[in-house]
Scaffold this motif. Structure first.
Motif, PDB file in Angstrom:
ATOM      1  N   LEU A 239      29.832  55.655  54.984  1.00 48.64           N
ATOM      2  CA  LEU A 239      28.948  55.228  55.879  1.00 48.64           C
ATOM      3  C   LEU A 239      28.168  56.183  56.668  1.00 48.64           C
ATOM      4  CD1 LEU A 239      27.580  52.833  56.916  1.00 48.64           C
ATOM      5  CD2 LEU A 239      29.311  52.778  58.861  1.00 48.64           C
ATOM      6  N   LEU A 240      28.691  57.307  56.999  1.00 46.21           N
ATOM      7  CA  LEU A 240      28.054  58.596  57.688  1.00 46.21           C
ATOM      8  C   LEU A 240      27.265  59.028  56.763  1.00 46.21           C
ATOM      9  CD1 LEU A 240      27.948  60.591  59.668  1.00 46.21           C
ATOM     10  CD2 LEU A 240      29.859  62.134  58.527  1.00 46.21           C
ATOM     11  N   ARG A 241      27.447  59.448  55.316  1.00 50.66           N
ATOM     12  CA  ARG A 241      26.495  59.698  54.238  1.00 50.66           C
ATOM     13  C   ARG A 241      25.237  58.831  54.396  1.00 50.66           C
ATOM     14  NH1 ARG A 241      25.307  59.551  48.979  1.00 50.66           N
ATOM     15  NH2 ARG A 241      24.575  61.429  48.048  1.00 50.66           N
ATOM     16  N   THR A 242      25.503  57.676  54.354  1.00 49.74           N
ATOM     17  CA  THR A 242      24.478  56.664  54.169  1.00 49.74           C
ATOM     18  C   THR A 242      23.516  56.749  55.336  1.00 49.74           C
ATOM     19  OG1 THR A 242      25.804  55.123  52.823  1.00 49.74           O
ATOM     20  CG2 THR A 242      23.856  54.172  53.863  1.00 49.74           C
ATOM     21  N   GLN A 243      24.172  56.693  56.509  1.00 44.23           N
ATOM     22  CA  GLN A 243      23.427  56.812  57.712  1.00 44.23           C
ATOM     23  C   GLN A 243      22.528  58.021  57.845  1.00 44.23           C
ATOM     24  OE1 GLN A 243      22.814  55.020  60.555  1.00 44.23           O
ATOM     25  NE2 GLN A 243      24.142  53.493  59.666  1.00 44.23           N
ATOM     26  N   ILE A 244      23.155  59.152  57.383  1.00 50.28           N
ATOM     27  CA  ILE A 244      22.011  60.481  57.107  1.00 50.28           C
ATOM     28  C   ILE A 244      21.066  60.419  56.338  1.00 50.28           C
ATOM     29  CG2 ILE A 244      22.234  62.793  56.520  1.00 50.28           C
ATOM     30  CD1 ILE A 244      25.375  62.870  57.921  1.00 50.28           C
ATOM     31  N   LEU A 245      21.239  59.866  55.188  1.00 51.10           N
ATOM     32  CA  LEU A 245      20.107  59.712  54.220  1.00 51.10           C
ATOM     33  C   LEU A 245      19.066  58.482  54.450  1.00 51.10           C
ATOM     34  CD1 LEU A 245      22.317  59.996  50.695  1.00 51.10           C
ATOM     35  CD2 LEU A 245      20.912  61.751  51.961  1.00 51.10           C
ATOM     36  N   LEU A 246      19.685  57.626  55.201  1.00 49.92           N
ATOM     37  CA  LEU A 246      18.534  56.818  55.835  1.00 49.92           C
ATOM     38  C   LEU A 246      17.658  57.274  56.811  1.00 49.92           C
ATOM     39  CD1 LEU A 246      20.769  53.163  55.988  1.00 49.92           C
ATOM     40  CD2 LEU A 246      18.740  53.953  54.017  1.00 49.92           C
ATOM     41  N   ARG A 247      18.209  58.102  57.745  1.00 50.45           N
ATOM     42  CA  ARG A 247      17.491  58.616  58.810  1.00 50.45           C
ATOM     43  C   ARG A 247      16.462  59.771  58.433  1.00 50.45           C
ATOM     44  NH1 ARG A 247      21.197  58.301  64.221  1.00 50.45           N
ATOM     45  NH2 ARG A 247      21.992  55.966  63.786  1.00 50.45           N
ATOM     46  N   SER A 248      16.621  60.208  57.178  1.00 49.30           N
ATOM     47  CA  SER A 248      15.956  61.413  56.572  1.00 49.30           C
ATOM     48  C   SER A 248      14.271  61.016  56.524  1.00 49.30           C
ATOM     49  CB  SER A 248      16.303  61.912  55.245  1.00 49.30           C
ATOM     50  OG  SER A 248      17.826  62.552  55.547  1.00 49.30           O
TER      51      SER A 248
ATOM     52  N   ARG B  73      35.043  55.575  63.847  1.00 47.68           N
ATOM     53  CA  ARG B  73      34.508  54.048  63.511  1.00 47.68           C
ATOM     54  C   ARG B  73      34.203  53.751  62.257  1.00 47.68           C
ATOM     55  NH1 ARG B  73      30.609  53.820  68.609  1.00 47.68           N
ATOM     56  NH2 ARG B  73      31.789  55.322  69.699  1.00 47.68           N
ATOM     57  N   ALA B  74      34.049  54.898  61.572  1.00 48.49           N
ATOM     58  CA  ALA B  74      33.513  54.609  60.122  1.00 48.49           C
ATOM     59  C   ALA B  74      34.072  55.812  59.079  1.00 48.49           C
ATOM     60  CB  ALA B  74      31.795  54.824  60.195  1.00 48.49           C
ATOM     61  N   SER B  75      33.685  55.328  57.801  1.00 55.43           N
ATOM     62  CA  SER B  75      34.182  56.364  56.949  1.00 55.43           C
ATOM     63  C   SER B  75      32.858  57.410  56.442  1.00 55.43           C
ATOM     64  CB  SER B  75      34.365  55.474  55.616  1.00 55.43           C
ATOM     65  OG  SER B  75      33.089  54.935  55.056  1.00 55.43           O
ATOM     66  N   PHE B  76      33.489  58.329  55.621  1.00 52.77           N
ATOM     67  CA  PHE B  76      32.497  59.246  55.117  1.00 52.77           C
ATOM     68  C   PHE B  76      31.329  58.577  54.470  1.00 52.77           C
ATOM     69  CE2 PHE B  76      30.865  62.170  52.006  1.00 52.77           C
ATOM     70  CZ  PHE B  76      30.574  63.316  52.834  1.00 52.77           C
TER      71      PHE B  76
ATOM     72  N   ASN C 192      21.707  69.649  64.051  1.00 55.28           N
ATOM     73  CA  ASN C 192      21.757  68.897  65.284  1.00 55.28           C
ATOM     74  C   ASN C 192      21.652  67.459  64.927  1.00 55.28           C
ATOM     75  OD1 ASN C 192      22.133  68.711  68.072  1.00 55.28           O
ATOM     76  ND2 ASN C 192      19.941  68.614  68.323  1.00 55.28           N
ATOM     77  N   ARG C 193      20.732  66.958  64.293  1.00 59.66           N
ATOM     78  CA  ARG C 193      20.671  65.376  63.992  1.00 59.66           C
ATOM     79  C   ARG C 193      21.889  65.098  63.348  1.00 59.66           C
ATOM     80  NH1 ARG C 193      19.143  62.755  59.684  1.00 59.66           N
ATOM     81  NH2 ARG C 193      18.530  64.581  58.604  1.00 59.66           N
ATOM     82  N   ILE C 194      22.352  65.708  62.523  1.00 59.31           N
ATOM     83  CA  ILE C 194      23.508  65.371  61.676  1.00 59.31           C
ATOM     84  C   ILE C 194      24.947  65.192  62.562  1.00 59.31           C
ATOM     85  CG2 ILE C 194      25.122  65.797  59.744  1.00 59.31           C
ATOM     86  CD1 ILE C 194      22.667  66.851  58.151  1.00 59.31           C
ATOM     87  N   LYS C 195      24.815  66.129  63.365  1.00 58.11           N
ATOM     88  CA  LYS C 195      26.091  66.378  64.273  1.00 58.11           C
ATOM     89  C   LYS C 195      26.066  65.352  65.321  1.00 58.11           C
ATOM     90  CE  LYS C 195      27.305  71.113  64.198  1.00 58.11           C
ATOM     91  NZ  LYS C 195      27.407  72.536  64.733  1.00 58.11           N
ATOM     92  N   THR C 196      24.720  64.938  65.901  1.00 57.56           N
ATOM     93  CA  THR C 196      24.747  63.667  66.644  1.00 57.56           C
ATOM     94  C   THR C 196      25.296  62.443  65.944  1.00 57.56           C
ATOM     95  OG1 THR C 196      22.825  64.899  67.869  1.00 57.56           O
ATOM     96  CG2 THR C 196      23.116  62.508  68.309  1.00 57.56           C
ATOM     97  N   ILE C 197      24.683  62.138  64.710  1.00 58.10           N
ATOM     98  CA  ILE C 197      25.005  60.868  64.042  1.00 58.10           C
ATOM     99  C   ILE C 197      26.671  60.920  63.799  1.00 58.10           C
ATOM    100  CG2 ILE C 197      25.010  59.794  61.878  1.00 58.10           C
ATOM    101  CD1 ILE C 197      22.019  60.709  61.552  1.00 58.10           C
ATOM    102  N   LYS C 198      27.283  61.832  63.484  1.00 60.42           N
ATOM    103  CA  LYS C 198      28.676  62.193  63.388  1.00 60.42           C
ATOM    104  C   LYS C 198      29.203  61.961  64.579  1.00 60.42           C
ATOM    105  CE  LYS C 198      31.913  65.547  61.814  1.00 60.42           C
ATOM    106  NZ  LYS C 198      31.871  67.046  61.128  1.00 60.42           N
TER     107      LYS C 198
END
Length: 101
Positions: A92-101, A87-90, A75-81
């Motif tokens: 940046l998405l990967r970085t956001q997900i890993l930073l919020r872990s 607006r962003a590349s994969f 659910n968290r990953i889908k919300t970020i996505k």
């Protein structure tokens, strides 16, 4: 009681709640049989839906394991996505997900 269908539906709902709260999956089939005999249409439809995969429902009501943690992360990953859609590349998405872990 003024409406016996409502009283019967309430009784069956309370019994099902007890099955869930006390993890009594072994009693599920008996509950379904009772619902098939004399339940109002919505409860009957629910019971028939449970029968479509009775083994999985019984396991869910019996076993102590839960997929809640995994579902929370999904659910968290889908919300970020969704927030980053278009607006962003994969990368940046990967970085956001890993930073919020």
């Amino acid at each position: 009681m003024a409406c016996p269908d409502i009283a019967r539906a309430c009784d069956l709902a309370r019994t099902f709640r007890d099955l869930v709260q006390h993890r009594c999956g072994h009693q599920l089939l008996a509950w379904v049989r009772v619902a098939e005999r004399d339940a109002p249409a919505p409860i009957l439809a629910f019971a028939q839906g449970l029968c479509l995969d009775i083994d999985a429902v019984t396991a869910g009501l019996t076993l102590p394991w839960s997929s809640g943690m995994v579902e929370g992360h999904v659910n968290r990953i889908k919300t970020i996505k969704r927030q980053m859609y278009g607006r962003a590349s994969f990368r940046l998405l990967r970085t956001q997900i890993l930073l919020r872990s």
